[in-house]
Design a protein around this motif. Structure first.
Motif, PDB file in Angstrom:
ATOM      1  N   HIS A   1       0.823  -1.196   0.000  1.00 40.92           N
ATOM      2  CA  HIS A   1       0.000   0.000   0.000  1.00 40.92           C
ATOM      3  C   HIS A   1       0.868   1.262   0.000  1.00 40.92           C
ATOM      4  O   HIS A   1       0.573   2.239  -0.708  1.00 40.92           O
ATOM      5  N   HIS A   2       1.926   1.238   0.798  1.00 40.97           N
ATOM      6  CA  HIS A   2       2.863   2.364   0.868  1.00 40.97           C
ATOM      7  C   HIS A   2       3.441   2.672  -0.511  1.00 40.97           C
ATOM      8  O   HIS A   2       3.470   3.828  -0.952  1.00 40.97           O
ATOM      9  N   ASP A   3       3.901   1.637  -1.214  1.00 38.70           N
ATOM     10  CA  ASP A   3       4.507   1.838  -2.529  1.00 38.70           C
ATOM     11  C   ASP A   3       3.496   2.360  -3.537  1.00 38.70           C
ATOM     12  O   ASP A   3       3.825   3.199  -4.383  1.00 38.70           O
ATOM     13  N   ALA A   4       2.264   1.863  -3.463  1.00 41.19           N
ATOM     14  CA  ALA A   4       1.225   2.322  -4.388  1.00 41.19           C
ATOM     15  C   ALA A   4       0.917   3.799  -4.177  1.00 41.19           C
ATOM     16  O   ALA A   4       0.721   4.551  -5.138  1.00 41.19           O
ATOM     17  N   ILE A   5       0.883   4.227  -2.921  1.00 37.46           N
ATOM     18  CA  ILE A   5       0.633   5.639  -2.615  1.00 37.46           C
ATOM     19  C   ILE A   5       1.821   6.490  -3.052  1.00 37.46           C
ATOM     20  O   ILE A   5       1.666   7.498  -3.742  1.00 37.46           O
TER      21      ILE A   5
ATOM     22  N   GLU B   1      -6.440   5.080  -4.613  1.00 29.96           N
ATOM     23  CA  GLU B   1      -7.449   5.309  -3.576  1.00 29.96           C
ATOM     24  C   GLU B   1      -7.679   4.075  -2.721  1.00 29.96           C
ATOM     25  O   GLU B   1      -7.885   4.184  -1.506  1.00 29.96           O
ATOM     26  N   ASP B   2      -7.622   2.910  -3.346  1.00 25.98           N
ATOM     27  CA  ASP B   2      -7.767   1.672  -2.565  1.00 25.98           C
ATOM     28  C   ASP B   2      -6.601   1.492  -1.601  1.00 25.98           C
ATOM     29  O   ASP B   2      -6.786   1.093  -0.439  1.00 25.98           O
ATOM     30  N   ALA B   3      -5.375   1.787  -2.081  1.00 32.35           N
ATOM     31  CA  ALA B   3      -4.193   1.655  -1.224  1.00 32.35           C
ATOM     32  C   ALA B   3      -4.262   2.642  -0.065  1.00 32.35           C
ATOM     33  O   ALA B   3      -3.951   2.293   1.082  1.00 32.35           O
ATOM     34  N   LEU B   4      -4.675   3.874  -0.357  1.00 36.18           N
ATOM     35  CA  LEU B   4      -4.794   4.879   0.698  1.00 36.18           C
ATOM     36  C   LEU B   4      -5.851   4.469   1.721  1.00 36.18           C
ATOM     37  O   LEU B   4      -5.636   4.593   2.931  1.00 36.18           O
ATOM     38  N   MET B   5      -6.963   3.964   1.232  1.00 36.15           N
ATOM     39  CA  MET B   5      -8.030   3.537   2.128  1.00 36.15           C
ATOM     40  C   MET B   5      -7.572   2.380   3.002  1.00 36.15           C
ATOM     41  O   MET B   5      -7.841   2.351   4.212  1.00 36.15           O
ATOM     42  N   GLU B   6      -6.855   1.419   2.414  1.00 34.35           N
ATOM     43  CA  GLU B   6      -6.377   0.272   3.181  1.00 34.35           C
ATOM     44  C   GLU B   6      -5.339   0.690   4.222  1.00 34.35           C
ATOM     45  O   GLU B   6      -5.335   0.198   5.347  1.00 34.35           O
ATOM     46  N   MET B   7      -4.454   1.609   3.827  1.00 39.86           N
ATOM     47  CA  MET B   7      -3.430   2.058   4.768  1.00 39.86           C
ATOM     48  C   MET B   7      -4.071   2.843   5.908  1.00 39.86           C
ATOM     49  O   MET B   7      -3.692   2.669   7.079  1.00 39.86           O
ATOM     50  N   GLU B   8      -5.020   3.682   5.596  1.00 43.43           N
ATOM     51  CA  GLU B   8      -5.731   4.420   6.652  1.00 43.43           C
ATOM     52  C   GLU B   8      -6.506   3.465   7.552  1.00 43.43           C
ATOM     53  O   GLU B   8      -6.559   3.665   8.771  1.00 43.43           O
ATOM     54  N   SER B   9      -7.089   2.436   6.970  1.00 44.45           N
ATOM     55  CA  SER B   9      -7.819   1.449   7.752  1.00 44.45           C
ATOM     56  C   SER B   9      -6.887   0.747   8.736  1.00 44.45           C
ATOM     57  O   SER B   9      -7.239   0.504   9.894  1.00 44.45           O
ATOM     58  N   THR B  10      -5.676   0.436   8.282  1.00 43.95           N
ATOM     59  CA  THR B  10      -4.684  -0.192   9.158  1.00 43.95           C
ATOM     60  C   THR B  10      -4.326   0.723  10.319  1.00 43.95           C
ATOM     61  O   THR B  10      -4.238   0.288  11.480  1.00 43.95           O
ATOM     62  N   LEU B  11      -4.119   2.008  10.016  1.00 45.14           N
ATOM     63  CA  LEU B  11      -3.745   2.959  11.064  1.00 45.14           C
ATOM     64  C   LEU B  11      -4.883   3.144  12.066  1.00 45.14           C
ATOM     65  O   LEU B  11      -4.637   3.249  13.275  1.00 45.14           O
ATOM     66  N   ARG B  12      -6.113   3.170  11.591  1.00 46.92           N
ATOM     67  CA  ARG B  12      -7.263   3.290  12.502  1.00 46.92           C
ATOM     68  C   ARG B  12      -7.377   2.058  13.397  1.00 46.92           C
ATOM     69  O   ARG B  12      -7.703   2.159  14.587  1.00 46.92           O
TER      70      ARG B  12
END
Length: 463
Positions: free
Chosen positions: A198-202, A226-237
């Motif tokens: 996800h980091h690399d995609a962003i 957008e999917d990578a950003l959403m997944e990374m934010e989901s992980t942080l939450r």
């Protein structure tokens, strides 16, 4: 730097756009030497693009016109300072923008603190800095363990095998940042791999798709981003929820944020910024440090002697790091030689004067750090990798003024210095680091300076 003020051409566009939107500036020329607009609408943007990077554009501009130059972004004036003497005249450390944070938040559609409440922004910044400090102290053994794991991996390789340095340093940095920022769940390699994907995609889309609007035009790319950003934010939450109100054996970065008065969104944003910035700056500092050591047997041997003298056969400790003076000189010289972060910026809020020239109100002033870091008037033999130059107090002061040491040293760089020191203490005492013959190292000047292609080295065991 100067509080991690770094960006490439595309980030200049975003920063200038944000600044000029918030602070409409005068279109009046200032009489400062420089380029006339190449294009009525775009100014000197075509010249920047043809130079391949903003840093290379500024190098050419300062060589032609001197240490104080100007150019045009659209119909707006931009001024660049290319000497430490001019920087001393202009710099106000209390009013520096943080382009890295500002631009990342803009690209991630987060609220920027560029125009926010000064007191709240200062409090939030102190909390962020304290989070980095505490997480380094609490996770020192984790960083050492990760360094030892990389050593074991390299020791298992045949001596002639080429090691993909950039790839290995990014993986090492990713593990270091995720475990110190978010905790033990990232001891699972599957979690790290998922996070890295996800980091690399962003990161691959940051800037690239915003220069010409191509991200919005390509629905496949946009969805991946957008999917990578959403997944990374989901992980942080998820991590935030898991650690809120609970006690753990190791204190991590997000724990400090949870102890403050930040909203969940602010915690998300600051953890995202540290995850992105921490990985990239740490990976590239480690990459360049190891690469430069392969190019100088004398420097590598001097570093080994210091490590052996200070640490002996035992592991590095937090307390002994301060005694590794030559190691810090190696890392300082790595930052300087690589021009690790080539640009900084400050908004000229009031009309001012630099070198007898007037700088109009609300002009964006660039600090051409990459130019200053290889200015022969400040650094004798500027293209030589020579850590010994930092035996001189004047060299340390210059680097501090540029924001790479001391009070202006940003939290992400401080984190990277610590991680790189631990890594070198492990690798250099057990391995000889060798260059690959015939390799030509070309440089890519983007948000952080990196090798344009994979950097290859070989290693052999010390007897």
């Amino acid at each position: 730097m100067l509080d991690f003020a770094i960006f490439a051409v595309t980030f200049l566009l975003i920063l200038v756009g944000a600044v000029l939107y918030l602070y409409p500036a005068s279109r009046q020329a200032s009489g400062i030497p420089g380029l006339a607009p190449t294009d009525e609408k775009d100014g000197n943007l075509p010249d920047i693009i043809s130079s391949s990077s903003l840093h290379e554009f500024l190098v050419n501009l300062h060589e032609k016109y001197g240490p104080l130059v100007s150019f045009w972004f659209g119909r707006r004036l931009v001024v660049s300072l290319g000497s430490i003497d001019l920087l001393k005249q202009h710099i106000n450390p209390n009013r520096l923008l943080d382009p890295f944070e500002t631009m990342l938040k803009s690209l991630l559609r987060y609220q920027s603190s560029l125009n926010g409440d000064t007191g709240e922004s200062h409090m939030r910044r102190k909390l962020y800095e304290n989070g980095v400090t505490k997480s380094l102290q609490s996770n020192f053994a984790v960083i050492q363990k990760l360094s030892e794991e990389l050593l074991v991996k390299w020791l298992s390789l045949p001596e002639a095998q080429h090691v993909p340095l950039c790839q290995h340093m990014l993986g090492f940095a990713m593990k270091s940042v995720t475990q110190t920022a978010m905790g033990s769940s990232f001891e699972d390699d599957r979690e790290v791999i998922r996070f890295r994907r996800h980091h690399d995609a962003i990161w691959s889309e940051i800037g690239k798709g915003f220069l010409d609007g191509s991200l919005d035009k390509n629905m496949t790319r946009k969805k991946l981003y957008e999917d990578a950003l959403m997944e990374m934010e989901s992980t942080l939450r998820k991590v935030t929820k898991e650690r809120r109100g609970r006690s753990f054996n190791r204190h991590v970065f997000i724990d400090t944020l949870l102890q403050g008065s930040l909203s969940d969104q602010q915690i998300l944003e600051d953890t995202m910024i540290f995850s992105l910035a921490g990985c990239i700056i740490t990976a590239n500092l480690c990459t360049w440090a190891v690469y430069f050591l392969t190019t100088s047997e004398d420097v590598q041997q001097n570093l080994y002697k210091e490590m052996d003298h200070v640490l002996g056969k035992g592991p590095i400790t937090h307390e002994k790091i301060e005694q590794l003076r030559y190691c810090r000189q190696v890392l300082c010289e790595t930052v300087r030689t690589a021009k690790l972060t080539p640009i900084a910026a400050q908004l000229q809020e009031l009309e001012g004067r630099v070198d007898q020239h007037t700088v109009p109100k609300e002009t964006l002033v660039l600090y051409a750090l990459g130019v200053m870091l290889q200015d022969s008037s400040s650094w004798p033999s500027p293209y030589k990798f020579d850590p010994e130059r930092f035996n001189e107090e004047s060299a340390m002061k210059n680097l501090s003024l540029l924001g790479f040491l001391g009070s202006q040293e940003c939290p992400e760089l401080r984190f990277a210095y610590m991680v790189a020191t631990v890594l070198l203490s492990v690798l250099v005492r057990k391995l000889y680091l060798h260059p690959v013959k015939g390799q030509v190292m070309e440089t890519k000047y983007e948000l952080v300076t990196s090798p344009k292609e994979e950097a290859w080295i070989t290693v052999s065991k010390r007897s």
